[in-house]
Design a protein around this motif. Structure first.
Motif, PDB file in Angstrom:
ATOM      1  N   ASN A   1      15.094   6.854  -2.400  1.00 31.31           N
ATOM      2  CA  ASN A   1      15.049   5.730  -3.336  1.00 31.31           C
ATOM      3  C   ASN A   1      13.614   5.303  -3.626  1.00 31.31           C
ATOM      4  OD1 ASN A   1      17.848   5.669  -3.261  1.00 31.31           O
ATOM      5  ND2 ASN A   1      17.912   4.061  -1.717  1.00 31.31           N
ATOM      6  N   PHE A   2      12.681   5.713  -2.779  1.00 27.36           N
ATOM      7  CA  PHE A   2      11.287   5.307  -2.913  1.00 27.36           C
ATOM      8  C   PHE A   2      10.398   6.473  -3.341  1.00 27.36           C
ATOM      9  CE2 PHE A   2      13.170   2.918   0.748  1.00 27.36           C
ATOM     10  CZ  PHE A   2      13.429   1.748   0.047  1.00 27.36           C
ATOM     11  N   SER A   3      10.976   7.434  -4.034  1.00 28.78           N
ATOM     12  CA  SER A   3      10.232   8.650  -4.388  1.00 28.78           C
ATOM     13  C   SER A   3       9.020   8.365  -5.268  1.00 28.78           C
ATOM     14  CB  SER A   3      11.144   9.671  -5.064  1.00 28.78           C
ATOM     15  OG  SER A   3      11.644   9.148  -6.277  1.00 28.78           O
ATOM     16  N   THR A   4       9.027   7.265  -5.989  1.00 28.62           N
ATOM     17  CA  THR A   4       7.893   6.956  -6.867  1.00 28.62           C
ATOM     18  C   THR A   4       6.976   5.874  -6.296  1.00 28.62           C
ATOM     19  OG1 THR A   4       9.198   5.344  -8.105  1.00 28.62           O
ATOM     20  CG2 THR A   4       9.164   7.610  -8.945  1.00 28.62           C
ATOM     21  N   THR A   5       7.250   5.397  -5.090  1.00 25.72           N
ATOM     22  CA  THR A   5       6.419   4.342  -4.501  1.00 25.72           C
ATOM     23  C   THR A   5       5.957   4.647  -3.082  1.00 25.72           C
ATOM     24  OG1 THR A   5       8.412   3.149  -3.800  1.00 25.72           O
ATOM     25  CG2 THR A   5       7.423   2.492  -5.896  1.00 25.72           C
ATOM     26  N   LEU A   6       6.596   5.576  -2.401  1.00 26.13           N
ATOM     27  CA  LEU A   6       6.265   5.845  -0.998  1.00 26.13           C
ATOM     28  C   LEU A   6       5.085   6.813  -0.904  1.00 26.13           C
ATOM     29  CD1 LEU A   6       6.929   5.413   1.967  1.00 26.13           C
ATOM     30  CD2 LEU A   6       8.593   7.272   1.801  1.00 26.13           C
ATOM     31  N   LEU A   7       4.001   6.326  -0.298  1.00 24.27           N
ATOM     32  CA  LEU A   7       2.795   7.132  -0.127  1.00 24.27           C
ATOM     33  C   LEU A   7       2.556   7.529   1.325  1.00 24.27           C
ATOM     34  CD1 LEU A   7       0.386   5.054  -2.409  1.00 24.27           C
ATOM     35  CD2 LEU A   7       1.796   7.025  -3.032  1.00 24.27           C
ATOM     36  N   HIS A   8       2.959   6.662   2.262  1.00 24.68           N
ATOM     37  CA  HIS A   8       2.686   6.883   3.678  1.00 24.68           C
ATOM     38  C   HIS A   8       3.959   6.624   4.482  1.00 24.68           C
ATOM     39  CE1 HIS A   8      -1.487   6.700   2.387  1.00 24.68           C
ATOM     40  NE2 HIS A   8      -1.196   5.550   1.807  1.00 24.68           N
ATOM     41  N   LEU A   9       4.395   7.628   5.221  1.00 21.86           N
ATOM     42  CA  LEU A   9       5.609   7.505   6.032  1.00 21.86           C
ATOM     43  C   LEU A   9       5.282   7.779   7.488  1.00 21.86           C
ATOM     44  CD1 LEU A   9       8.652   7.107   6.359  1.00 21.86           C
ATOM     45  CD2 LEU A   9       8.954   9.528   5.744  1.00 21.86           C
ATOM     46  N   GLU A  10       5.550   6.809   8.317  1.00 22.55           N
ATOM     47  CA  GLU A  10       5.322   6.900   9.759  1.00 22.55           C
ATOM     48  C   GLU A  10       6.676   6.952  10.449  1.00 22.55           C
ATOM     49  OE1 GLU A  10       3.942   7.040  13.393  1.00 22.55           O
ATOM     50  OE2 GLU A  10       2.401   6.675  11.885  1.00 22.55           O
ATOM     51  N   MET A  11       6.983   8.098  11.078  1.00 19.17           N
ATOM     52  CA  MET A  11       8.243   8.252  11.814  1.00 19.17           C
ATOM     53  C   MET A  11       8.004   8.865  13.190  1.00 19.17           C
ATOM     54  SD  MET A  11      11.349   8.947   9.205  1.00 19.17           S
ATOM     55  CE  MET A  11      12.469   8.442  10.497  1.00 19.17           C
ATOM     56  N   SER A  12       6.876   8.558  13.779  1.00 22.78           N
ATOM     57  CA  SER A  12       6.584   9.090  15.106  1.00 22.78           C
ATOM     58  C   SER A  12       7.443   8.390  16.159  1.00 22.78           C
ATOM     59  CB  SER A  12       5.098   8.910  15.437  1.00 22.78           C
ATOM     60  OG  SER A  12       4.768   7.536  15.466  1.00 22.78           O
ATOM     61  N   ASN A  13       7.559   9.035  17.296  1.00 25.57           N
ATOM     62  CA  ASN A  13       8.305   8.474  18.430  1.00 25.57           C
ATOM     63  C   ASN A  13       9.746   8.122  18.076  1.00 25.57           C
ATOM     64  OD1 ASN A  13       6.461   8.135  20.861  1.00 25.57           O
ATOM     65  ND2 ASN A  13       5.202   7.310  19.205  1.00 25.57           N
TER      66      ASN A  13
ATOM     67  N   ASP B   1       0.816  -1.225   0.000  1.00 32.47           N
ATOM     68  CA  ASP B   1       0.000   0.000   0.000  1.00 32.47           C
ATOM     69  C   ASP B   1       0.847   1.271   0.000  1.00 32.47           C
ATOM     70  OD1 ASP B   1       0.904   0.158   2.628  1.00 32.47           O
ATOM     71  OD2 ASP B   1      -1.086   0.464   3.490  1.00 32.47           O
ATOM     72  N   GLY B   2       2.169   1.126  -0.163  1.00 32.65           N
ATOM     73  CA  GLY B   2       3.056   2.279  -0.261  1.00 32.65           C
ATOM     74  C   GLY B   2       3.493   2.851   1.070  1.00 32.65           C
ATOM     75  N   SER B   3       3.466   2.042   2.134  1.00 32.96           N
ATOM     76  CA  SER B   3       3.787   2.519   3.485  1.00 32.96           C
ATOM     77  C   SER B   3       5.151   2.044   3.965  1.00 32.96           C
ATOM     78  CB  SER B   3       2.738   2.012   4.481  1.00 32.96           C
ATOM     79  OG  SER B   3       1.469   2.481   4.148  1.00 32.96           O
ATOM     80  N   ILE B   4       5.785   2.907   4.733  1.00 31.74           N
ATOM     81  CA  ILE B   4       6.975   2.529   5.505  1.00 31.74           C
ATOM     82  C   ILE B   4       6.745   3.017   6.928  1.00 31.74           C
ATOM     83  CG2 ILE B   4       9.432   2.919   5.920  1.00 31.74           C
ATOM     84  CD1 ILE B   4       9.891   3.109   2.964  1.00 31.74           C
ATOM     85  N   ASN B   5       6.913   2.114   7.883  1.00 33.05           N
ATOM     86  CA  ASN B   5       6.741   2.462   9.289  1.00 33.05           C
ATOM     87  C   ASN B   5       8.090   2.377   9.986  1.00 33.05           C
ATOM     88  OD1 ASN B   5       6.150   2.701  11.997  1.00 33.05           O
ATOM     89  ND2 ASN B   5       4.268   1.520  11.853  1.00 33.05           N
TER      90      ASN B   5
END
Length: 107
Positions: A33-45, A14-18
């Motif tokens: 490197n994921f500029s054309t595939t990354l839709l959701h980025l979770e970097m909390s905490n 689904d284009g997510s990295i946690n």
């Protein structure tokens, strides 16, 4: 380290990295490197202190959660993320948002 394993696997279907709940101090340069595939980025905490210019490479990004960090500055390149719909910066040290954030047509 586990956080690097999560990054090396790349985005899910689904284009997510946690990368939350780790010890990241900066956005990993490998994210570009994921500029054309990354839709959701979770970097909390984590221990982020800024959102650098490199965020602008993630042009398809729709969701960015960097809550619960120590962020003081956000580079204006965030405005290049024109598909950004959700941007969570709660519980950081930010005093002002860059004017360029308004360039995102969906925010």
């Amino acid at each position: 380290m586990e956080e690097y394993d999560d990054l090396a696997m790349g985005p899910t279907k689904d284009g997510s990295i946690n990368l939350s709940h780790n010890t990241w101090k900066t956005l990993p340069p490998e994210l570009s490197n994921f500029s054309t595939t990354l839709l959701h980025l979770e970097m909390s905490n984590n221990q982020l202190t800024s959102i650098p210019e490199s965020i602008g490479a993630l042009i398809l990004l729709q969701t960015l959660d960097v809550s619960l960090n120590q962020i003081e500055t956000i580079d204006g390149a965030i405005g290049k993320c024109i598909r950004l719909r959700r941007f969570n910066v709660a519980k950081n040290r930010i005093e002002t948002l860059p004017a360029e954030i308004g360039d995102g047509i969906l925010l």
